[in-house]
Design a protein around this motif. Structure first.
Motif, PDB file in Angstrom:
ATOM      1  N   VAL A  69      20.491  -0.469  63.299  1.00  0.00           N
ATOM      2  CA  VAL A  69      21.259   0.619  63.915  1.00  0.00           C
ATOM      3  C   VAL A  69      20.857   1.956  63.316  1.00  0.00           C
ATOM      4  O   VAL A  69      20.541   2.922  64.025  1.00  0.00           O
ATOM      5  N   ARG A  70      20.834   2.025  61.988  1.00  0.00           N
ATOM      6  CA  ARG A  70      20.556   3.294  61.307  1.00  0.00           C
ATOM      7  C   ARG A  70      19.161   3.828  61.614  1.00  0.00           C
ATOM      8  O   ARG A  70      18.951   5.045  61.677  1.00  0.00           O
ATOM      9  N   SER A  71      18.210   2.947  61.751  1.00  0.00           N
ATOM     10  CA  SER A  71      16.818   3.369  61.952  1.00  0.00           C
ATOM     11  C   SER A  71      16.630   4.163  63.238  1.00  0.00           C
ATOM     12  O   SER A  71      15.633   4.873  63.387  1.00  0.00           O
ATOM     13  N   LYS A  72      17.596   4.065  64.146  1.00  0.00           N
ATOM     14  CA  LYS A  72      17.510   4.796  65.419  1.00  0.00           C
ATOM     15  C   LYS A  72      18.176   6.172  65.341  1.00  0.00           C
ATOM     16  O   LYS A  72      18.091   6.951  66.288  1.00  0.00           O
ATOM     17  N   TRP A  73      18.839   6.454  64.224  1.00  0.00           N
ATOM     18  CA  TRP A  73      19.507   7.742  64.094  1.00  0.00           C
ATOM     19  C   TRP A  73      18.481   8.862  63.906  1.00  0.00           C
ATOM     20  O   TRP A  73      17.596   8.773  63.052  1.00  0.00           O
ATOM     21  N   LYS A  74      18.606   9.925  64.681  1.00  0.00           N
ATOM     22  CA  LYS A  74      17.745  11.093  64.496  1.00  0.00           C
ATOM     23  C   LYS A  74      18.305  12.014  63.416  1.00  0.00           C
ATOM     24  O   LYS A  74      17.562  12.677  62.704  1.00  0.00           O
ATOM     25  N   LYS A  75      19.634  12.051  63.312  1.00  0.00           N
ATOM     26  CA  LYS A  75      20.271  12.791  62.227  1.00  0.00           C
ATOM     27  C   LYS A  75      21.624  12.160  61.937  1.00  0.00           C
ATOM     28  O   LYS A  75      22.214  11.511  62.805  1.00  0.00           O
ATOM     29  N   TYR A  76      22.109  12.366  60.719  1.00  0.00           N
ATOM     30  CA  TYR A  76      23.400  11.801  60.322  1.00  0.00           C
ATOM     31  C   TYR A  76      23.878  12.497  59.061  1.00  0.00           C
ATOM     32  O   TYR A  76      23.095  13.119  58.335  1.00  0.00           O
ATOM     33  N   THR A  91      14.028  11.577  57.853  1.00  0.00           N
ATOM     34  CA  THR A  91      14.148  10.955  56.527  1.00  0.00           C
ATOM     35  C   THR A  91      14.358  11.987  55.421  1.00  0.00           C
ATOM     36  O   THR A  91      14.177  11.664  54.245  1.00  0.00           O
ATOM     37  N   SER A  92      14.744  13.214  55.795  1.00  0.00           N
ATOM     38  CA  SER A  92      14.861  14.281  54.794  1.00  0.00           C
ATOM     39  C   SER A  92      16.181  15.038  54.938  1.00  0.00           C
ATOM     40  O   SER A  92      16.657  15.247  56.058  1.00  0.00           O
ATOM     41  N   PRO A  93      16.759  15.480  53.823  1.00  0.00           N
ATOM     42  CA  PRO A  93      17.953  16.329  53.906  1.00  0.00           C
ATOM     43  C   PRO A  93      17.570  17.729  54.382  1.00  0.00           C
ATOM     44  O   PRO A  93      16.583  18.309  53.918  1.00  0.00           O
ATOM     45  N   VAL A  94      18.366  18.282  55.307  1.00  0.00           N
ATOM     46  CA  VAL A  94      18.126  19.644  55.804  1.00  0.00           C
ATOM     47  C   VAL A  94      19.297  20.566  55.484  1.00  0.00           C
ATOM     48  O   VAL A  94      19.162  21.782  55.551  1.00  0.00           O
ATOM     49  N   LEU A 143      10.777  11.552  47.616  1.00  0.00           N
ATOM     50  CA  LEU A 143      11.860  10.607  47.904  1.00  0.00           C
ATOM     51  C   LEU A 143      12.371  10.830  49.325  1.00  0.00           C
ATOM     52  O   LEU A 143      12.669  11.951  49.716  1.00  0.00           O
ATOM     53  N   ARG A 144      12.444   9.748  50.117  1.00  0.00           N
ATOM     54  CA  ARG A 144      12.882   9.811  51.513  1.00  0.00           C
ATOM     55  C   ARG A 144      14.194   9.065  51.691  1.00  0.00           C
ATOM     56  O   ARG A 144      14.611   8.281  50.841  1.00  0.00           O
ATOM     57  N   TYR A 145      14.800   9.272  52.880  1.00  0.00           N
ATOM     58  CA  TYR A 145      16.152   8.768  53.135  1.00  0.00           C
ATOM     59  C   TYR A 145      16.203   7.881  54.379  1.00  0.00           C
ATOM     60  O   TYR A 145      15.255   7.818  55.166  1.00  0.00           O
ATOM     61  N   ASN A 146      17.353   7.199  54.493  1.00  0.00           N
ATOM     62  CA  ASN A 146      17.594   6.211  55.545  1.00  0.00           C
ATOM     63  C   ASN A 146      16.566   5.081  55.498  1.00  0.00           C
ATOM     64  O   ASN A 146      16.063   4.629  56.514  1.00  0.00           O
ATOM     65  N   ARG A 147      16.315   4.631  54.269  1.00  0.00           N
ATOM     66  CA  ARG A 147      15.465   3.453  54.087  1.00  0.00           C
ATOM     67  C   ARG A 147      16.287   2.188  54.337  1.00  0.00           C
ATOM     68  O   ARG A 147      17.515   2.224  54.346  1.00  0.00           O
ATOM     69  N   LYS A 148      15.608   1.077  54.489  1.00  0.00           N
ATOM     70  CA  LYS A 148      16.312  -0.198  54.706  1.00  0.00           C
ATOM     71  C   LYS A 148      17.208  -0.499  53.518  1.00  0.00           C
ATOM     72  O   LYS A 148      18.365  -0.919  53.676  1.00  0.00           O
ATOM     73  N   ASP A 149      16.693  -0.295  52.309  1.00  0.00           N
ATOM     74  CA  ASP A 149      17.461  -0.470  51.084  1.00  0.00           C
ATOM     75  C   ASP A 149      17.961   0.908  50.653  1.00  0.00           C
ATOM     76  O   ASP A 149      17.160   1.796  50.332  1.00  0.00           O
ATOM     77  N   LEU A 150      19.258   1.112  50.638  1.00  0.00           N
ATOM     78  CA  LEU A 150      19.823   2.418  50.318  1.00  0.00           C
ATOM     79  C   LEU A 150      19.828   2.717  48.822  1.00  0.00           C
ATOM     80  O   LEU A 150      20.163   3.829  48.420  1.00  0.00           O
ATOM     81  N   LEU A 151      19.439   1.756  47.992  1.00  0.00           N
ATOM     82  CA  LEU A 151      19.247   2.026  46.572  1.00  0.00           C
ATOM     83  C   LEU A 151      17.951   2.809  46.404  1.00  0.00           C
ATOM     84  O   LEU A 151      16.910   2.420  46.938  1.00  0.00           O
ATOM     85  N   ASN A 152      18.012   3.906  45.659  1.00  0.00           N
ATOM     86  CA  ASN A 152      16.809   4.700  45.436  1.00  0.00           C
ATOM     87  C   ASN A 152      15.840   3.960  44.516  1.00  0.00           C
ATOM     88  O   ASN A 152      16.259   3.278  43.579  1.00  0.00           O
ATOM     89  N   PRO A 153      14.544   4.135  44.735  1.00  0.00           N
ATOM     90  CA  PRO A 153      13.582   3.723  43.707  1.00  0.00           C
ATOM     91  C   PRO A 153      13.716   4.663  42.513  1.00  0.00           C
ATOM     92  O   PRO A 153      14.342   5.722  42.606  1.00  0.00           O
ATOM     93  N   HIS A 154      13.145   4.285  41.388  1.00  0.00           N
ATOM     94  CA  HIS A 154      13.152   5.189  40.246  1.00  0.00           C
ATOM     95  C   HIS A 154      12.421   6.472  40.634  1.00  0.00           C
ATOM     96  O   HIS A 154      11.441   6.449  41.378  1.00  0.00           O
ATOM     97  N   PHE A 155      12.909   7.615  40.132  1.00  0.00           N
ATOM     98  CA  PHE A 155      12.347   8.896  40.561  1.00  0.00           C
ATOM     99  C   PHE A 155      12.454   9.914  39.440  1.00  0.00           C
ATOM    100  O   PHE A 155      13.138   9.706  38.428  1.00  0.00           O
TER     101      PHE A 155
END
Length: 273
Positions: A76-83, A112-115, A239-251
């Motif tokens: 479902v989330r992967s189809k979102w253009k913005k949220y 996949t980016s905050p605006v 770092l990008r957003y709305n990934r399948k896993d909502l846990l961030n990788p180390h950054f």
């Protein structure tokens, strides 16, 4: 987003902040552990209700992804253009300890980016807002003023580190860095670390432990707005957003001073040792 709705979001965050402070000043947090062993209180839940209700009223066409509500499947989330991405109480451990170091995080994600991003501190009734490409403003009790990009002139690298989530891997990397640079540690909770960076009080936030997308989105936008970068440890990509896993990788978050090829190459070597 028109200015009137931006102002309504400020008011919405203030209302959620008041609900948080009411619980903070009480003797009943109703704290419990979630499935991932992270704490949640009735303040988290009250803030979540207020923010979700307000965003749904202001922007009925824009989905809301909130730490304290049901998370839609990635299909479902992967189809979102913005949220909207929400952490209704960032720093719940600090809230429970009553040290004051907690915030509300809100970001508008496109692709996949905050605006757009908001960080609000309920106890001081002060917040920061960034719209990509238009700078950062500080808002406090109805007053708004632009935040100037700081001129950082230090002989040391000041690293913002979590107060309750400082991990052994983070300590290890910092000790390695001390072999090459003079380093200071600034311990603080929640998104206050990112705020310290954009205000010029810290140069880096090194994260090698668990956190989620709602913990970083508005802060990332603000750090990038002032010339910094937020880079994954594994690929050194943004770092990008709305990934399948909502846990961030180390950054690692870097301010403009450290966001230069030579220092990034040094970090790559340090992390891959």
């Amino acid at each position: 987003m028109e200015r009137s709705k931006q102002e309504e979001i400020f008011n919405l965050l203030a209302a959620a902040g008041n609900a948080i402070v009411e619980v903070y000043n009480s003797d009943n947090f109703d704290a419990e552990l979630k499935k991932d062993n992270s704490p949640v209180t009735r303040a988290d839940k009250a803030s979540s209700r207020i923010i979700n209700r307000g965003l749904n009223s202001l922007f009925p066409e824009v989905p809301v992804l909130d730490e304290e509500t049901s998370i839609p499947d990635y299909e479902v989330r992967s189809k979102w253009k913005k949220y909207f991405l929400v952490d209704p109480l960032d720093g719940t451990k600090e809230f429970i300890k009553q040290n004051g170091e907690f915030c509300i995080n809100l970001a508008l994600i496109e692709g996949t980016s905050p605006v757009m991003g908001w960080i609000f501190q309920p106890l001081t009734e002060t917040g920061w807002f960034c719209k990509k490409g238009e700078g950062i403003v500080e808002f406090s009790q109805g007053k708004i003023k632009p935040l100037k990009k700081p001129e950082v002139k230090r002989d040391v690298i000041r690293i913002a580190a979590s107060r309750s989530f400082f991990k052994p891997r983070e300590a290890e990397l910092i000790e390695k860095m001390k072999r090459h640079y003079a380093v200071e540690i600034l311990h603080c909770g929640s998104s206050k670390k990112q705020v310290q960076m954009v205000k010029g009080n810290a140069d880096m936030y090194l994260k090698a432990g668990p956190c989620s997308e709602w913990d970083t989105a508005p802060g990332q936008l603000m750090v990038e707005e002032f010339g910094g970068a937020v880079l994954r440890h594994d690929t050194f990509e943004t770092l990008r957003y709305n990934r399948k896993d909502l846990l961030n990788p180390h950054f690692v978050m870097l301010n403009e001073r450290l966001n230069i090829p030579g220092f990034i190459a040094f970090l790559k070597g340090l992390i891959r040792e």
